[in-house]
Design a protein around this motif. Sequence first.
Motif, PDB file in Angstrom:
ATOM      1  N   LYS A  95      69.992  35.387  60.961  1.00  0.00           N
ATOM      2  CA  LYS A  95      68.568  35.517  61.296  1.00  0.00           C
ATOM      3  C   LYS A  95      68.191  36.995  61.397  1.00  0.00           C
ATOM      4  CE  LYS A  95      65.083  34.180  64.657  1.00  0.00           C
ATOM      5  NZ  LYS A  95      64.828  33.409  65.880  1.00  0.00           N
ATOM      6  N   GLY A  96      67.151  37.372  60.645  1.00  0.00           N
ATOM      7  CA  GLY A  96      66.660  38.742  60.673  1.00  0.00           C
ATOM      8  C   GLY A  96      67.406  39.696  59.757  1.00  0.00           C
ATOM      9  N   LYS A  97      68.450  39.238  59.074  1.00  0.00           N
ATOM     10  CA  LYS A  97      69.221  40.099  58.177  1.00  0.00           C
ATOM     11  C   LYS A  97      68.828  39.837  56.733  1.00  0.00           C
ATOM     12  CE  LYS A  97      73.342  39.967  61.084  1.00  0.00           C
ATOM     13  NZ  LYS A  97      74.722  39.485  61.150  1.00  0.00           N
ATOM     14  N   THR A  98      68.868  40.886  55.922  1.00  0.00           N
ATOM     15  CA  THR A  98      68.681  40.742  54.484  1.00  0.00           C
ATOM     16  C   THR A  98      69.991  41.125  53.802  1.00  0.00           C
ATOM     17  OG1 THR A  98      66.315  41.175  54.581  1.00  0.00           O
ATOM     18  CG2 THR A  98      67.388  41.512  52.449  1.00  0.00           C
ATOM     19  N   ILE A  99      70.469  40.221  52.976  1.00  0.00           N
ATOM     20  CA  ILE A  99      71.707  40.424  52.237  1.00  0.00           C
ATOM     21  C   ILE A  99      71.348  40.613  50.769  1.00  0.00           C
ATOM     22  CG2 ILE A  99      73.897  39.376  51.557  1.00  0.00           C
ATOM     23  CD1 ILE A  99      73.763  37.833  54.265  1.00  0.00           C
ATOM     24  N   LEU A 100      71.817  41.703  50.186  1.00  0.00           N
ATOM     25  CA  LEU A 100      71.529  42.019  48.794  1.00  0.00           C
ATOM     26  C   LEU A 100      72.643  41.471  47.916  1.00  0.00           C
ATOM     27  CD1 LEU A 100      70.428  45.715  49.373  1.00  0.00           C
ATOM     28  CD2 LEU A 100      68.977  43.669  49.278  1.00  0.00           C
ATOM     29  N   ALA A 101      72.260  40.898  46.768  1.00  0.00           N
ATOM     30  CA  ALA A 101      73.251  40.262  45.896  1.00  0.00           C
ATOM     31  C   ALA A 101      72.822  40.375  44.443  1.00  0.00           C
ATOM     32  CB  ALA A 101      73.412  38.792  46.281  1.00  0.00           C
ATOM     33  N   GLN A 111      77.622  32.340  39.772  1.00  0.00           N
ATOM     34  CA  GLN A 111      78.460  33.383  40.365  1.00  0.00           C
ATOM     35  C   GLN A 111      77.534  34.337  41.110  1.00  0.00           C
ATOM     36  OE1 GLN A 111      80.704  36.165  37.810  1.00  0.00           O
ATOM     37  NE2 GLN A 111      82.439  35.713  39.141  1.00  0.00           N
ATOM     38  N   VAL A 112      77.892  34.640  42.358  1.00  0.00           N
ATOM     39  CA  VAL A 112      77.100  35.533  43.184  1.00  0.00           C
ATOM     40  C   VAL A 112      78.033  36.557  43.812  1.00  0.00           C
ATOM     41  CG1 VAL A 112      75.478  35.732  45.117  1.00  0.00           C
ATOM     42  CG2 VAL A 112      75.494  33.641  43.741  1.00  0.00           C
ATOM     43  N   CYS A 113      77.613  37.815  43.802  1.00  0.00           N
ATOM     44  CA  CYS A 113      78.319  38.860  44.518  1.00  0.00           C
ATOM     45  C   CYS A 113      77.351  39.394  45.572  1.00  0.00           C
ATOM     46  CB  CYS A 113      78.782  39.977  43.587  1.00  0.00           C
ATOM     47  SG  CYS A 113      79.860  41.170  44.418  1.00  0.00           S
ATOM     48  N   TYR A 114      77.697  39.161  46.835  1.00  0.00           N
ATOM     49  CA  TYR A 114      76.879  39.562  47.978  1.00  0.00           C
ATOM     50  C   TYR A 114      77.468  40.820  48.605  1.00  0.00           C
ATOM     51  CZ  TYR A 114      76.093  34.402  48.120  1.00  0.00           C
ATOM     52  OH  TYR A 114      75.837  33.087  47.833  1.00  0.00           O
ATOM     53  N   ASP A 115      76.612  41.685  49.137  1.00  0.00           N
ATOM     54  CA  ASP A 115      77.088  42.761  50.005  1.00  0.00           C
ATOM     55  C   ASP A 115      76.727  42.350  51.428  1.00  0.00           C
ATOM     56  OD1 ASP A 115      77.710  44.954  51.510  1.00  0.00           O
ATOM     57  OD2 ASP A 115      76.619  46.390  50.286  1.00  0.00           O
ATOM     58  N   LEU A 116      77.711  41.807  52.145  1.00  0.00           N
ATOM     59  CA  LEU A 116      77.446  41.270  53.482  1.00  0.00           C
ATOM     60  C   LEU A 116      77.100  42.350  54.497  1.00  0.00           C
ATOM     61  CD1 LEU A 116      80.198  38.496  53.670  1.00  0.00           C
ATOM     62  CD2 LEU A 116      77.806  38.312  52.931  1.00  0.00           C
ATOM     63  N   SER A 117      77.359  43.623  54.158  1.00  0.00           N
ATOM     64  CA  SER A 117      76.985  44.706  55.071  1.00  0.00           C
ATOM     65  C   SER A 117      75.477  44.957  55.037  1.00  0.00           C
ATOM     66  CB  SER A 117      77.720  46.000  54.711  1.00  0.00           C
ATOM     67  OG  SER A 117      77.173  46.585  53.537  1.00  0.00           O
ATOM     68  N   GLY A 118      74.827  44.539  53.945  1.00  0.00           N
ATOM     69  CA  GLY A 118      73.394  44.784  53.789  1.00  0.00           C
ATOM     70  C   GLY A 118      73.076  46.214  53.392  1.00  0.00           C
ATOM     71  N   ALA A 119      74.113  47.031  53.187  1.00  0.00           N
ATOM     72  CA  ALA A 119      73.913  48.452  52.916  1.00  0.00           C
ATOM     73  C   ALA A 119      73.456  48.745  51.488  1.00  0.00           C
ATOM     74  CB  ALA A 119      75.198  49.219  53.209  1.00  0.00           C
ATOM     75  N   ALA A 120      74.046  48.069  50.511  1.00  0.00           N
ATOM     76  CA  ALA A 120      73.731  48.364  49.113  1.00  0.00           C
ATOM     77  C   ALA A 120      73.964  47.123  48.268  1.00  0.00           C
ATOM     78  CB  ALA A 120      74.606  49.504  48.603  1.00  0.00           C
TER      79      ALA A 120
END
Length: 143
Positions: A95-101, A111-120
């Motif tokens: 909740k409240g986080k944006t994850i870039l993928a 196929q999905v590659c997520y950056d769970l840090s949300g940094a890049a």
Amino acid sequence: MLFKSLLTAMLVFPLVAAPTLAADKDNLQGIWLPTSAELGGQPFPEEVRKSIQLEIKDDGYTATVGGMVDRGTVKLNASAKPPQMDITGVEGPNKGKTILAIYECQGDTLQVCYDLSGAARPTEFKSAANTLQFLVTYQRQKR
């Protein structure tokens, strides 16, 4: 002359891009189960992977891991290379986080590659060591 060409391109591009986004959005709809996953360059624990289910419906998602439920929105940029996905949690642990993928959908394989840090946003389909890049291959479930 250059201005007219640029203006024409600006007017035509949305007409070309819109069907791609609509097609990708339609292709992603459904329930997906992971067939493989790795985090930080390491295989994801099999027992956890088997407990994951992802459902994409309209512009939203519901991810279940074990008994934990995470819900939110999915925003696609199908014209990017590779196509991009922004996942924003509205309920649950993200909740409240944006994850870039980034993603690639071919038939019933996603196929999905997520950056769970949300940094890049990841730039390729790989999960490098010492990162929070989560690479997952899903298979669509038939109803």
